[in-house]
Design a protein around this motif. Structure first.
Motif, short mmCIF file in Angstrom:
data_model
loop_
_atom_site.label_atom_id
_atom_site.label_comp_id
_atom_site.label_asym_id
_atom_site.label_seq_id
_atom_site.Cartn_x
_atom_site.Cartn_y
_atom_site.Cartn_z
N SER A 1 25.39 43.92 -4.38
CA SER A 1 26.50 43.20 -3.59
C SER A 1 25.78 42.90 -2.11
CB SER A 1 27.59 44.30 -3.17
OG SER A 1 26.81 45.62 -2.50
N GLY A 2 26.52 42.06 -1.35
CA GLY A 2 26.10 41.47 -0.35
C GLY A 2 27.13 40.47 0.44
N THR A 3 26.68 39.90 1.25
CA THR A 3 27.60 38.89 1.85
C THR A 3 27.06 37.39 1.50
OG1 THR A 3 26.11 38.53 4.00
CG2 THR A 3 27.42 40.15 3.97
N THR A 4 27.93 36.26 1.96
CA THR A 4 27.50 35.14 1.53
C THR A 4 26.26 34.46 2.29
OG1 THR A 4 28.89 34.14 3.34
CG2 THR A 4 29.95 34.13 1.14
N GLN A 5 25.71 35.30 3.28
CA GLN A 5 24.66 34.96 3.91
C GLN A 5 23.39 35.58 3.44
OE1 GLN A 5 27.57 35.81 5.95
NE2 GLN A 5 27.86 33.62 5.87
N THR A 6 23.46 36.51 2.41
CA THR A 6 22.50 37.35 1.89
C THR A 6 21.88 36.73 0.58
OG1 THR A 6 23.80 38.76 1.11
CG2 THR A 6 22.94 39.12 3.33
#
Length: 325
Positions: free
Chosen positions: A82-87
């Protein structure tokens, strides 16, 4: 030179011994180009590796930018972090699904006994909302093995979940409530319960949903809301096929095929089996990827357990990120 896969029983009681680990290192050095290039860049000659702390550990970030595999194969599973849209998310290519399945079943049974004695309830909305989660695969399969008609996943239907837990408590049914941190806290705020037959297990992960709290603060709040003395925890990640478990106070123990070491933050080759620093993981179940992973988690290793204090500054925020003690 072709190095044969080590003929080791990954899940035996004494699986992590020097002979097994060194033979696995030789195999992965020969068959995993990414790992071999890393060892070569560090100037480590395979023949010079004599003890476990000599082995180079691959930075976990390599799973974001490289296909970390031994040889060439068509994966049966691909797990993605998982992560953010920036990662950039990590990807773990799994040659044999059965190895992962054996790993999480045997580990769970070692720490908690027969799976079919439990009703397993998953409060994992952040993971259910995306594909290729190793955690969802694990919990789904445990639910299937449990065979309990009420085992299942929940998103945000907290009233239904509260009623289910109350009914299970009334029946004195052994239950595992396994949830991501922010969802457990939200549920606890809205539906405090007195749980006597239920294990509450925190998988970590705030994902920016709530104010960051220490692990101790979080578990104190959950324990008070649910009427339980200890909050259990699971330590796992996309890049590993094994999990460690804590039955309280954030003290994790590993199954026999997994071992935690500690490295100096300023010297990645300074590795010990005791003390404070960044955590290195030996995971024999990663036989077709890399069994020697340098994580970005900071912690301490004591004689028979380890603690995770948080994540190294500037590393990506991930769904399985753990809380600072």
């Amino acid at each position: 030179m072709i190095v044969q896969k080590p003929a080791i029983d990954i899940f035996s009681a004494n699986a992590i011994n020097l002979e097994n680990v060194l033979s696995l290192f030789q195999f992965q050095y020969a068959q995993n180009k990414i790992y071999r290039d890393w060892c070569d860049a560090l100037g480590v000659e395979p023949k010079s590796v004599k003890v476990m702390t000599d082995i180079p550990f691959l930075p976990i970030s390599f799973f974001k930018t490289n296909k970390v595999v031994c040889g060439d194969f068509e994966p049966e599973l691909i797990f993605e972090s998982s992560g953010t849209t920036q990662t950039i998310n990590s990807k773990h290519y799994i040659k044999e699904a059965k190895i992962y399945e054996q790993s999480f079943v045997k580990a769970f049974e070692q720490f908690y006994g027969n799976i079919d004695e439990y009703c397993i309830v998953g409060l994992l909305p952040a993971y259910l909302e995306r594909k290729n989660s190793s955690l969802i695969k694990m919990v789904h399969d445990l639910m299937t093995i449990s065979g309990h008609e009420k085992s299942g996943f929940y998103l945000y239907n907290f009233e239904e979940l509260a009623q289910l837990l109350a009914d299970l408590e009334h029946k004195k049914q052994k239950t595992l409530l396994l949830g991501v941190t922010f969802a457990l806290l939200d549920f606890a705020d809205q539906h405090p319960l007195q749980l006597k037959n239920t294990i509450v297990m925190d998988t970590g992960g705030m994902k920016g949903r709530r104010k960051e709290l220490t692990r101790a603060e979080t578990h104190h709040m959950l324990g008070r809301s649910f009427g339980v003395e200890k909050i259990h925890s699971e330590y796992g990640m996309t890049e590993l096929l094994s999990q460690a478990y804590s039955k309280g106070d954030g003290r994790y123990k590993c199954p026999p095929w997994m071992k935690v070491l500690v490295r100096d933050e300023t010297d990645p080759l300074s590795i010990s089996d005791r003390g404070k620093g960044l955590l290195n993981i030996v995971d024999l179940a990663n036989i077709y990827s890399c069994s020697f992973i340098a994580t970005e988690d900071v912690g301490i290793i004591e004689k028979d357990y380890f603690e995770v204090w948080g994540r190294l500054d500037n590393s990506d925020i991930r769904g399985c990120s753990l809380l600072v003690v």
